[in-house]
Design a protein around this motif. Structure first.
Motif, PDB file in Angstrom:
ATOM      1  N   GLU A 197      -9.667  70.451  -9.374  1.00  0.00           N
ATOM      2  CA  GLU A 197      -9.878  71.871  -9.353  1.00  0.00           C
ATOM      3  C   GLU A 197     -10.363  72.401  -9.846  1.00  0.00           C
ATOM      4  OE1 GLU A 197      -9.140  75.464  -6.741  1.00  0.00           O
ATOM      5  OE2 GLU A 197      -8.922  72.770  -6.130  1.00  0.00           O
ATOM      6  N   ILE A 198     -10.201  72.247 -11.313  1.00  0.00           N
ATOM      7  CA  ILE A 198     -11.149  73.003 -12.272  1.00  0.00           C
ATOM      8  C   ILE A 198     -12.258  72.968 -12.114  1.00  0.00           C
ATOM      9  CG2 ILE A 198     -11.406  73.377 -15.071  1.00  0.00           C
ATOM     10  CD1 ILE A 198      -7.802  72.747 -14.635  1.00  0.00           C
ATOM     11  N   GLU A 199     -12.907  72.099 -12.097  1.00  0.00           N
ATOM     12  CA  GLU A 199     -14.461  71.205 -11.742  1.00  0.00           C
ATOM     13  C   GLU A 199     -15.030  72.147 -10.781  1.00  0.00           C
ATOM     14  OE1 GLU A 199     -16.647  67.554 -11.870  1.00  0.00           O
ATOM     15  OE2 GLU A 199     -14.693  67.218 -11.672  1.00  0.00           O
ATOM     16  N   ARG A 200     -14.652  72.285  -9.944  1.00  0.00           N
ATOM     17  CA  ARG A 200     -14.819  73.113  -8.901  1.00  0.00           C
ATOM     18  C   ARG A 200     -15.046  74.804  -9.244  1.00  0.00           C
ATOM     19  NH1 ARG A 200     -13.107  75.790  -4.925  1.00  0.00           N
ATOM     20  NH2 ARG A 200     -10.982  75.636  -5.405  1.00  0.00           N
ATOM     21  N   LYS A 201     -14.061  74.851  -9.709  1.00  0.00           N
ATOM     22  CA  LYS A 201     -14.208  76.315  -9.884  1.00  0.00           C
ATOM     23  C   LYS A 201     -15.607  76.690 -11.015  1.00  0.00           C
ATOM     24  CE  LYS A 201      -9.134  77.515  -8.924  1.00  0.00           C
ATOM     25  NZ  LYS A 201      -8.071  78.065 -10.020  1.00  0.00           N
ATOM     26  N   MET A 202     -15.561  75.989 -11.764  1.00  0.00           N
ATOM     27  CA  MET A 202     -16.220  75.594 -13.123  1.00  0.00           C
ATOM     28  C   MET A 202     -17.219  75.921 -12.256  1.00  0.00           C
ATOM     29  SD  MET A 202     -14.801  72.793 -16.179  1.00  0.00           S
ATOM     30  CE  MET A 202     -16.767  72.773 -16.818  1.00  0.00           C
ATOM     31  N   THR A 203     -17.936  74.712 -11.008  1.00  0.00           N
ATOM     32  CA  THR A 203     -19.107  74.694 -10.864  1.00  0.00           C
ATOM     33  C   THR A 203     -19.334  75.671 -10.358  1.00  0.00           C
ATOM     34  OG1 THR A 203     -19.042  71.688 -10.617  1.00  0.00           O
ATOM     35  CG2 THR A 203     -20.427  73.598  -9.330  1.00  0.00           C
ATOM     36  N   GLU A 204     -18.699  76.217  -9.441  1.00  0.00           N
ATOM     37  CA  GLU A 204     -18.806  78.145  -9.002  1.00  0.00           C
ATOM     38  C   GLU A 204     -19.491  79.082  -9.685  1.00  0.00           C
ATOM     39  OE1 GLU A 204     -15.450  77.138  -4.593  1.00  0.00           O
ATOM     40  OE2 GLU A 204     -15.461  78.367  -6.455  1.00  0.00           O
ATOM     41  N   HIS A 205     -19.039  78.910 -10.729  1.00  0.00           N
ATOM     42  CA  HIS A 205     -18.487  80.110 -11.938  1.00  0.00           C
ATOM     43  C   HIS A 205     -19.766  79.741 -12.384  1.00  0.00           C
ATOM     44  CE1 HIS A 205     -17.222  82.756 -15.318  1.00  0.00           C
ATOM     45  NE2 HIS A 205     -18.191  81.935 -15.920  1.00  0.00           N
ATOM     46  N   LEU A 206     -20.066  78.272 -12.606  1.00  0.00           N
ATOM     47  CA  LEU A 206     -21.711  78.193 -13.039  1.00  0.00           C
ATOM     48  C   LEU A 206     -22.882  78.361 -12.041  1.00  0.00           C
ATOM     49  CD1 LEU A 206     -21.055  74.331 -15.277  1.00  0.00           C
ATOM     50  CD2 LEU A 206     -21.388  76.940 -15.836  1.00  0.00           C
ATOM     51  N   LYS A 207     -22.690  78.487 -10.763  1.00  0.00           N
ATOM     52  CA  LYS A 207     -23.350  78.627  -9.554  1.00  0.00           C
ATOM     53  C   LYS A 207     -23.735  80.546 -10.186  1.00  0.00           C
ATOM     54  CE  LYS A 207     -22.887  75.553  -6.455  1.00  0.00           C
ATOM     55  NZ  LYS A 207     -22.728  74.644  -5.067  1.00  0.00           N
ATOM     56  N   ALA A 218     -27.088  82.647 -10.991  1.00  0.00           N
ATOM     57  CA  ALA A 218     -27.529  83.946  -9.880  1.00  0.00           C
ATOM     58  C   ALA A 218     -27.408  84.725 -10.945  1.00  0.00           C
ATOM     59  CB  ALA A 218     -26.218  83.341  -8.952  1.00  0.00           C
ATOM     60  N   GLU A 219     -26.484  84.661 -11.517  1.00  0.00           N
ATOM     61  CA  GLU A 219     -26.624  87.110 -12.411  1.00  0.00           C
ATOM     62  C   GLU A 219     -27.596  86.132 -13.346  1.00  0.00           C
ATOM     63  OE1 GLU A 219     -22.141  87.761 -11.998  1.00  0.00           O
ATOM     64  OE2 GLU A 219     -22.755  86.741 -13.841  1.00  0.00           O
ATOM     65  N   LEU A 220     -27.434  85.244 -14.019  1.00  0.00           N
ATOM     66  CA  LEU A 220     -28.599  85.060 -15.331  1.00  0.00           C
ATOM     67  C   LEU A 220     -30.229  84.811 -14.457  1.00  0.00           C
ATOM     68  CD1 LEU A 220     -29.357  84.499 -18.589  1.00  0.00           C
ATOM     69  CD2 LEU A 220     -29.150  81.951 -17.808  1.00  0.00           C
ATOM     70  N   ASN A 221     -30.329  84.282 -13.368  1.00  0.00           N
ATOM     71  CA  ASN A 221     -31.108  84.602 -12.744  1.00  0.00           C
ATOM     72  C   ASN A 221     -32.071  86.115 -12.268  1.00  0.00           C
ATOM     73  OD1 ASN A 221     -31.814  81.779 -13.054  1.00  0.00           O
ATOM     74  ND2 ASN A 221     -31.174  81.009 -11.124  1.00  0.00           N
ATOM     75  N   LEU A 222     -30.501  86.480 -11.802  1.00  0.00           N
ATOM     76  CA  LEU A 222     -31.177  87.700 -11.222  1.00  0.00           C
ATOM     77  C   LEU A 222     -31.530  89.019 -12.664  1.00  0.00           C
ATOM     78  CD1 LEU A 222     -31.331  90.383  -9.206  1.00  0.00           C
ATOM     79  CD2 LEU A 222     -28.716  90.734  -9.415  1.00  0.00           C
ATOM     80  N   LEU A 223     -30.912  88.438 -13.651  1.00  0.00           N
ATOM     81  CA  LEU A 223     -30.576  89.567 -15.525  1.00  0.00           C
ATOM     82  C   LEU A 223     -32.271  89.377 -15.332  1.00  0.00           C
ATOM     83  CD1 LEU A 223     -27.567  89.532 -17.108  1.00  0.00           C
ATOM     84  CD2 LEU A 223     -28.882  91.289 -15.724  1.00  0.00           C
ATOM     85  N   LEU A 224     -32.738  87.793 -15.391  1.00  0.00           N
ATOM     86  CA  LEU A 224     -34.117  87.547 -15.983  1.00  0.00           C
ATOM     87  C   LEU A 224     -35.268  88.364 -15.333  1.00  0.00           C
ATOM     88  CD1 LEU A 224     -33.106  83.694 -16.612  1.00  0.00           C
ATOM     89  CD2 LEU A 224     -34.256  85.542 -18.194  1.00  0.00           C
ATOM     90  N   THR A 225     -34.956  88.214 -14.177  1.00  0.00           N
ATOM     91  CA  THR A 225     -35.742  89.019 -12.950  1.00  0.00           C
ATOM     92  C   THR A 225     -36.084  89.837 -13.296  1.00  0.00           C
ATOM     93  OG1 THR A 225     -35.608  87.270 -11.291  1.00  0.00           O
ATOM     94  CG2 THR A 225     -36.858  89.046 -10.142  1.00  0.00           C
ATOM     95  N   GLU A 226     -35.031  91.007 -13.496  1.00  0.00           N
ATOM     96  CA  GLU A 226     -34.566  92.140 -14.453  1.00  0.00           C
ATOM     97  C   GLU A 226     -35.371  92.220 -15.140  1.00  0.00           C
ATOM     98  OE1 GLU A 226     -32.998  93.600 -10.622  1.00  0.00           O
ATOM     99  OE2 GLU A 226     -33.823  95.117 -12.125  1.00  0.00           O
ATOM    100  N   TYR A 227     -35.305  91.607 -16.247  1.00  0.00           N
ATOM    101  CA  TYR A 227     -35.704  92.417 -17.599  1.00  0.00           C
ATOM    102  C   TYR A 227     -37.049  91.002 -17.364  1.00  0.00           C
ATOM    103  CZ  TYR A 227     -37.081  89.902 -22.140  1.00  0.00           C
ATOM    104  OH  TYR A 227     -37.937  89.328 -23.059  1.00  0.00           O
ATOM    105  N   TRP A 228     -37.838  90.097 -17.284  1.00  0.00           N
ATOM    106  CA  TRP A 228     -39.375  90.217 -16.618  1.00  0.00           C
ATOM    107  C   TRP A 228     -39.405  91.612 -16.270  1.00  0.00           C
ATOM    108  CZ3 TRP A 228     -41.059  87.610 -19.912  1.00  0.00           C
ATOM    109  CH2 TRP A 228     -40.895  85.931 -20.575  1.00  0.00           C
TER     110      TRP A 228
END
Length: 443
Positions: free
Chosen positions: A395-405, A409-419
């Motif tokens: 369960e924790i691993e599943r949650k970690m996977t979802e959290h990482l996803k 996504a947020e990091l990619n969005l931030l990088l897009t906004e950054y560039w």
């Protein structure tokens, strides 16, 4: 029943399995309710398994014993039963059943029979385990018995030879006594003959001297006669012949010739007497030679007697040596028996030690089994906890996977906004620099 010795008491099933392993068909009912014929057959089979003694092998000594009795048919069955009972009692004593008796054969008790079966099976299994050692002991015992029989036969043969020599000596003893007495008589006779021979030799020597003197006198007389004849012939040629003188001379010469004839006759008589004595001496010499030959024969007989005595002494020495060898073999047999008893004691100690180890191992196995069961319970609880923890981890691993996803996504969005912001900033700076007339350094 078994004294200080302990052997495992086997159950009915174990007894049946053990006998079945040896090819002996036994049922539970027979062990629980034993009969006389059944126990006799089982005991005989155990005895045969270890010692190879069967009722058939005992028939020969039984018949030999019955041959010495007046009514063999009356005692045949009882004697065969006693022979078998004797060997079974020896076997039982080896199995540490000291009070085994005919009652165990005729009126078997179920519990005691099971105990006896346990002891016998224990001994049979022990003999199977020590088969090589027992085989070696049997071979050594057989070789010792064979050597003992050989020495016994040699001893009997030596005693027979000694007896024959003694009988021959006893038979020859009267002859020896007769020969000894004859030898003494012949020796005395030879001594007397020797003395007579010496006396005869002295007489012959004296007669030879007398004969020589007479021959000399005869020769001198002949010489004188020749000289006288020569003188007569010379005188005749010189003197005148006188008949009276011639007659006197003739008478004188006739008398002298008569005297000479008498002397010659006397000497011839002496010569004949000497020849007679010489012939007697020759006979005596022949007798002496025959006596010497008899003495030589007696000497040979005495040498043969001495050789027989020496042979008897050698036989006695050999007998003493064989007796010493027999004693040595008996000592060796005693040492072997002692070694066997020591080996049996060591084996008993080893069995006791093995049994103690078996009990300790059994206790250890039971303790380990109990610990294993406790550990099994704990392992089941731990497995449940592990499953729960594994579910929580999943369960924790599943949650970690979802959290990482989501974070990616947020990091990619931030990088897009950054560039995007950076591009806009660079455009703004270039525009500002161009408006102010300042050089722009590209990054």
């Amino acid at each position: 029943m078994s004294g200080q010795y302990w052997f495992p008491s086997m159950s009915v099933g174990e007894i049946v399995d053990a006998f079945s392993g040896w090819g002996i068909s036994v049922s539970h009912e027979q062990v629980l309710r034993p009969s006389a014929d059944f126990v006799l057959g089982i005991y005989s089979a155990c005895l045969q398994q270890v010692t190879s003694i069967t009722q058939e092998s005992l028939s020969e000594p039984v018949q030999a014993a019955l041959a010495t009795l007046d009514s063999p048919d009356m005692y045949a069955q009882a004697l065969a039963h006693n022979f078998l009972l004797f060997h079974l009692q020896r076997f039982a004593r080896a199995a540490k059943i000291m009070d085994f008796s005919a009652k165990d054969l005729s009126f078997p008790d179920a519990e005691r029979t099971r105990s006896v079966f346990s002891a016998f099976i224990n001994l049979v299994k022990f003999s199977e385990q020590c088969e090589s050692f027992i085989t070696g002991l049997r071979e050594k015992s057989a070789s010792v018995a064979e050597e003992r029989n050989k020495i016994t036969s040699e001893l009997v043969a030596s005693e027979e030879k000694i007896r024959a020599v003694k009988e021959k000596l006893a038979q020859d003893e009267p002859k020896c006594e007769i020969l000894r007495s004859e030898n003494e008589e012949i020796t005395a006779y030879l001594l007397s003959c020797k003395e007579r021979q010496m006396a005869m030799l002295e007489i012959i020597k004296t007669l030879k001297q007398e004969k020589a003197s007479i021959v000399k006198r005869k020769e001198s007389a002949n010489t004188e006669a020749e000289q006288i004849n020569e003188q007569i012939s010379r005188t005749r040629s010189r003197i005148v012949q006188s008949p009276e003188r011639i007659k006197r001379s003739i008478v004188t010469m006739g008398n002298a010739a008569t005297e000479d004839k008498k002397t010659v006759a006397m000497h011839e008589a002496k010569i004949r007497d000497l020849q007679t004595r010489i012939a007697a001496l020759m006979d005596i010499e022949l007798n002496v030679r025959s006596c010497v030959e008899q003495l030589q024969v007696i000497e040979k007989e005495m040498m043969s007697l001495d050789a027989s005595k020496k042979s008897l002494a050698d036989f006695r020495d050999q007998l003493t040596e064989k007796k010493g060898e027999v004693n040595e073999l008996m000592l060796k047999r005693g040492r072997v028996n002692k070694q066997l008893s020591n080996a049996q004691e060591k084996l008993e100690r080893a069995q006791r030690h093995a049994e103690d180890k078996r009990l300790a191992s059994q206790q250890t196995i039971e303790r380990l089994q109990q610990e294993y069961e406790e550990m099994s319970v704990e392992r089941r609880d731990n497995d449940k906890q592990v499953e729960e923890m594994r579910a929580q981890a999943d369960e924790i691993e599943r949650k970690m996977t979802e959290h990482l996803k989501r974070n990616e996504a947020e990091l990619n969005l931030l990088l897009t906004e950054y560039w995007k912001l950076r591009d806009e900033t660079e455009v703004y700076m270039e525009t500002l620099a161009s408006g102010l007339g300042m050089p722009v350094r590209s990054t």
